[in-house]
Design a protein around this motif. Structure first.
Motif, mmCIF file in Angstrom:
data_model
loop_
_atom_site.group_PDB
_atom_site.id
_atom_site.type_symbol
_atom_site.label_atom_id
_atom_site.label_comp_id
_atom_site.label_asym_id
_atom_site.label_seq_id
_atom_site.Cartn_x
_atom_site.Cartn_y
_atom_site.Cartn_z
ATOM 1 N N ASP A 197 34.436 36.595 40.467
ATOM 2 C CA ASP A 197 35.053 35.721 39.460
ATOM 3 C C ASP A 197 35.660 36.632 38.387
ATOM 4 O OD1 ASP A 197 35.679 34.062 37.361
ATOM 5 O OD2 ASP A 197 33.769 32.985 37.358
ATOM 6 N N TYR A 200 37.945 36.816 33.332
ATOM 7 C CA TYR A 200 38.097 37.554 32.056
ATOM 8 C C TYR A 200 38.783 38.908 32.244
ATOM 9 C CZ TYR A 200 35.023 33.985 30.205
ATOM 10 O OH TYR A 200 34.504 32.766 29.821
ATOM 11 N N ARG A 238 43.858 22.983 33.015
ATOM 12 C CA ARG A 238 43.073 23.036 34.256
ATOM 13 C C ARG A 238 43.876 23.686 35.391
ATOM 14 N NH1 ARG A 238 39.788 24.141 32.928
ATOM 15 N NH2 ARG A 238 38.389 23.607 34.625
HETATM 16 N N1 PMP Z 1 34.176 31.445 35.381
HETATM 17 C C1 PMP Z 1 33.675 31.824 34.196
HETATM 18 C C2 PMP Z 1 32.825 33.035 34.160
HETATM 19 C C3 PMP Z 1 33.950 31.091 33.037
HETATM 20 O O1 PMP Z 1 33.440 31.485 31.876
HETATM 21 C C4 PMP Z 1 34.748 29.940 33.127
HETATM 22 C C5 PMP Z 1 35.012 29.173 31.858
HETATM 23 N N2 PMP Z 1 34.840 27.874 31.889
HETATM 24 C C6 PMP Z 1 35.237 29.579 34.394
HETATM 25 C C7 PMP Z 1 34.938 30.346 35.491
HETATM 26 C C8 PMP Z 1 36.058 28.353 34.630
HETATM 27 O O2 PMP Z 1 37.218 28.319 33.907
HETATM 28 P P1 PMP Z 1 38.289 27.169 34.106
HETATM 29 O O3 PMP Z 1 37.703 26.137 34.996
HETATM 30 O O4 PMP Z 1 38.586 26.669 32.753
HETATM 31 O O5 PMP Z 1 39.479 27.833 34.748
#
Ligand code: PMP
Ligand code: GLU
Length: 383
Positions: A197, A200, A238
């Motif tokens: 994931d 960030y 989203r």
């Molecule tokens: N992964 C992490 C580590 C996150 O902090 C977030 C934040 N909500 C997400 C995934 C999902 O992000 P989003 O669904 O807003 O794209």
């Protein structure tokens, strides 16, 4: 009436605290919201315009489940150029938010009874996604810098997946090449999949982001997830995406086709503008996040609260074991200092001594928060 499968899923603590902070603010209290991880910046103008133009042009109909070709192509180019992943548009699936990508990938990869290894405190939604798939989590140990320690001990014959989230929510830790190679070696030796994931990746300071999927041996065993919420301040739009082995992407797409159908058509146009347009806004937001991080970490340390300097994301994760632990400290923060933060326990058993502050709030508010914490700690000493 609720199914047994749903009954094991608890509420998202981050979203619960966010709702609570909003409610208290609406009631007239001056709450400093350092709870939810949501950039406080506006979505850059050129991205908003692309979305608006798309609506005006009538792009308000269904699109292909895996995403519009233009966005899949833009994502594939980004993944090749920046992340060194060898993918084409056909390998990319667009989702309504990265959260849906995490959910769908875990459902596609895990069987009932499988185990997923997490590396230390981990984002609140991963465990429920694993539980929903009928699996369970083994919490890997980490050191004081939140780097994995003896990860092999978390792996047994039932382990199917390792979850890698670098930069990490909640710790801000960034895994360097050596750490990622160790995870790669374990994954190859034990025939595991890795979910990376990387949401960030752009919010990173003095570190290089490396995609584990680009390491030799990982091509066929990595699902890489990313999204637009954090880098482009697009939480409410989203929009996210994932890539991985074709077979996995096929089942992910099938799940989407029977649940959400697709990410919103005009939002995907905004995503194309985000990836293909100027990146100056991203750089400006990251520079501001860096100043806030420095302000908050130095302020907490000055108050005697041990705190790592995070290499990425927009969270600090100080150790409040000496102040009653994360749950009690977070409760006092809200009641006595009107600061919303997230208890570390929300991120798993390794988080109980910690509290997560999101610094997606202005430097003035961070200064005010530090003053309030100082006053609160003076009260601790007197008590
Ligand atoms: N992964 C992490 C580590 C996150 O902090 C977030 C934040 N909500 C997400 C995934 C999902 O992000 P989003 O669904 O807003 O794209
Ligand atoms: N990821 C952010 C957080 O950890 C947003 C809230 C959520 O989706 O959990 O606060």
């Amino acid at each position: 009436m609720v199914s047994a499968r749903m009954a094991s899923i608890h509420e998202s603590t981050t979203l619960k605290i966010s709702a609570m902070a909003k409610k208290l603010t609406a009631s007239g209290l001056d709450i400093i919201d350092m709870g939810v991880g949501e950039p406080d910046f506006n979505t850059p103008k050129h991205i908003v315009e692309a979305g608006c133009n798309s609506i005006k042009m009538g792009e308000t109909h269904y699109a292909p489940t895996a995403g519009i070709p233009e966005l899949r192509q833009a994502v594939a180019e980004k993944l090749c150029d920046e992340n060194l992943l060898e993918v084409t548009a056909d390998d990319v699936v667009i989702t309504p938010g990265a959260k849906m990508a995490v959910f769908a990938a875990i459902q596609a990869l895990m069987q009932e009874g499988d185990k997923c290894a997490f590396i230390g405190p981990s984002w609140v939604s991963y465990e429920p996604c694993v539980a929903f798939a009928g699996g369970s989590v083994v919490w890997g140990k980490v050191d004081k810098q939140f780097m994995p320690v003896d990860l092999a001990e978390s792996i047994n014959s039932k382990t199917k997946l390792v979850l890698v989230n670098s930069p990490s929510n909640p710790t801000g830790a960034v895994f360097d090449r050596r750490v990622l190679e160790e995870i790669r070696d374990l994954a190859c030796d034990h025939d595991l999949f890795v979910i990376a994931d990387e949401i960030y990746e752009k919010i990173i300071y003095d570190h290089e982001h490396i995609s584990i999927g680009s390491l030799p041996g990982m091509e066929d065993r990595t699902v890489t997830i990313n999204g637009f919420s954090k880098a482009y301040a697009m939480t409410g739009w989203r929009l996210g995406y994932l890539t991985g082995p074709r077979e996995t992407m096929k089942w992910v797409t099938r799940l989407l086709s029977h649940s959400v159908s697709q990410a919103t058509t005009f939002v995907q146009r905004a995503g194309v503008a985000a990836l293909r347009g100027p990146q100056d806004d991203v750089a400006a937001m990251v520079a501001e996040f860096r100043s806030r991080r420095d302000l908050l970490v130095s302020g907490l340390r000055r108050l005697g609260i041990p705190c790592n300097m995070p290499g990425g994301a927009f969270y600090v994760f100080p150790d409040v074991a000496q102040l009653g632990g994360g749950d009690a400290f977070t409760e006092r923060l809200l009641k006595e200092a009107l600061i919303a933060a997230t208890p570390g326990s929300a991120f798993g058993p390794g988080g109980v001594d910690y509290v997560r502050f999101s610094y997606a709030t202005s430097q003035d508010r961070i200064r005010e928060a530090l003053e309030r914490i100082e006053r609160m700690l003076e009260g601790y000493k007197k008590a």
